[in-house]
Scaffold this active site. Structure first.
Site, PDB file in Angstrom:
ATOM      1  N   ARG A 184       0.842  -1.216   0.000  1.00  0.00           N
ATOM      2  CA  ARG A 184       0.000   0.000   0.000  1.00  0.00           C
ATOM      3  C   ARG A 184       0.878   1.268   0.000  1.00  0.00           C
ATOM      4  NH1 ARG A 184      -2.939  -3.653  -0.493  1.00  0.00           N
ATOM      5  NH2 ARG A 184      -5.093  -3.838   0.239  1.00  0.00           N
TER       6      ARG A 184
ATOM      7  N   SER B 114     -10.318  -0.779   4.070  1.00  0.00           N
ATOM      8  CA  SER B 114      -9.494  -1.022   5.266  1.00  0.00           C
ATOM      9  C   SER B 114      -9.014   0.314   5.819  1.00  0.00           C
ATOM     10  CB  SER B 114      -8.248  -1.836   4.907  1.00  0.00           C
ATOM     11  OG  SER B 114      -8.608  -3.064   4.350  1.00  0.00           O
TER      12      SER B 114
ATOM     13  N   GLU C 274      -4.262   3.195   6.999  1.00  0.00           N
ATOM     14  CA  GLU C 274      -4.039   3.022   5.565  1.00  0.00           C
ATOM     15  C   GLU C 274      -4.636   4.207   4.823  1.00  0.00           C
ATOM     16  OE1 GLU C 274      -5.589   1.555   1.966  1.00  0.00           O
ATOM     17  OE2 GLU C 274      -5.799  -0.345   3.023  1.00  0.00           O
TER      18      GLU C 274
END
Ligand code: EPU
Length: 339
Positions: free
Chosen positions: A167, A239, A335
């Site tokens: 990510r 998320s 995130e």
């Protein structure tokens, strides 16, 4: 300069999937490269705080944005090279990610089928290095074309130069808000190798009785629909935290304490832990506080029940971080991008 395209006090409710009713002091959307180059000639805009915003599916706004929001919205998908085994597909930043996946599958091109149904734009996909079901976008990216905001230069980044990580990419780090992604060239296979080993994709495929690109896409869509709330119904940004990476020794110790903790080996020294499992085992799953809460089917997803605001989500996320740290001595890192 086309002044018409710069809006003031612009509502961003439709440009953040949490659905928060916040505003940008200034807002600029472009559908052609030359339009953004014209904007960048006007140095006053370079002095403002800026945010490059795709579909807003990975962002938490806690207040109005006191600067300029730049919304890249160039559309287009074209084949630029056609080889025997693969093709290069140049896709512009404003295309919806999932439209691209659909296009690839309709044309029998493999590589991104496991990334079906992820919200967001193609431009943002490389900034974030989106991933799901054992595949990341970096596995298919050949070249990223981006504009250097300070110099207006068009720069081509190879896959390696994007410094992709979990990510993560150069566009979230040293080049954060310094480049605007214009297009991404993907290398997609005419003879796809299916990656069905993650989670319950295989079970779903067995039930459908066939393994091909469309069946994988459908299996992924079904799994995502079961676990993840639809932002059109309940505001969320997928998320909220990354799955933390911890020392293997700490992971080994935790395994002795919690036999069913979900761990994924990263290297000889490091292990990734399922953050959803940690959050669930601190008792947060399905818990609601006021207008916000933790999704009842996937504890890694924080949700806005409609009238919540970004500060409430931020506060909830901090409480979750505290309790996970207290119980497991693990730091959860968001995130989503928080503003
Ligand atoms: N789990 C729990 N409780 C929960 C949630 C998960 O115990 O409430 C356990 C599951 O049982 C499973 C493990 O945690 O054993 C992993 O769960 P899941 O497969 O749902 O995936 P994840 O690790 O929670 C990651 C990505 C998702 C991606 C899925 C599938 C991150 C931060 N998230 O989630 O990506 O869809 O894998 O590949 O890496 C996103 O980035 O926004 C996103 C949704």
């Amino acid at each position: 300069m086309n002044k018409k395209k710069i809006y003031t006090d612009f509502p961003l409710k439709k440009l953040n999937t949490f659905g928060f009713d916040i505003r940008a002091k200034q807002y600029f959307e472009f559908t052609q490269t030359k339009e953004v180059l014209t904007l960048l000639k006007n140095k006053q805009y370079l002095l403002l705080p800026r945010l490059i915003l795709g579909a807003g599916s990975n962002i938490l706004f806690t207040k109005d944005f006191d600067g300029i929001v730049i919304h890249p919205n160039i559309k287009g998908i074209k084949i630029t090279e056609d080889f025997r085994d693969h093709i290069l597909l140049k896709v512009y930043c404003g295309e919806s990610w999932d439209n691209l996946v659909e296009y690839a599958i309709e044309n029998n091109l493999g590589g991104i089928e496991n990334l079906s149904f992820i919200p967001g734009t193609v431009g943002a996909s490389v900034v974030q290095n989106i991933g799901a079901y054992g595949v990341e976008v970096k596995d298919s990216v050949e070249i990223v074309e981006a504009i250097n905001i300070e110099t207006s230069e068009l720069v081509f980044f190879s896959n390696h130069e994007c410094k992709f990580g979990y990510r993560d990419s150069i566009f979230k780090n040293e080049y954060k808000n310094k480049f605007i992604v214009i297009s991404v060239s993907f290398k997609l296979s005419k003879h796809p190798v299916f990656n069905t080993s993650y989670g319950n994709i295989e079970d779903k495929l067995k039930k459908s009785g066939k393994i091909n690109l469309s069946a994988i896409r459908q299996a992924v869509i079904n799994i995502r629909r079961q676990k993840l709330p639809d932002p059109a119904e309940i505001g969320n940004a997928g998320s909220f935290f990354k799955n933390p990476v911890i020392n293997k020794s700490q992971a080994d110790f935790l395994k002795t304490q919690y036999a069913n903790i979900q761990l994924y080996p990263v290297s000889d020294l490091e292990t990734k832990v399922a953050a959803g499992w940690l959050i669930e085992h601190c008792g947060w799953k399905g818990r609601r506080t006021g207008n916000v809460g933790v999704h009842d089917k996937q504890a890694l997803v924080l949700v806005n029940y409609g009238s919540g605001n970004g500060s409430e989500i931020l506060e909830l996320s901090k409480k979750i971080q505290e309790s996970v740290f207290e119980k497991f001595k693990i730091n959860l890192i968001p995130e989503v991008n928080i503003f």
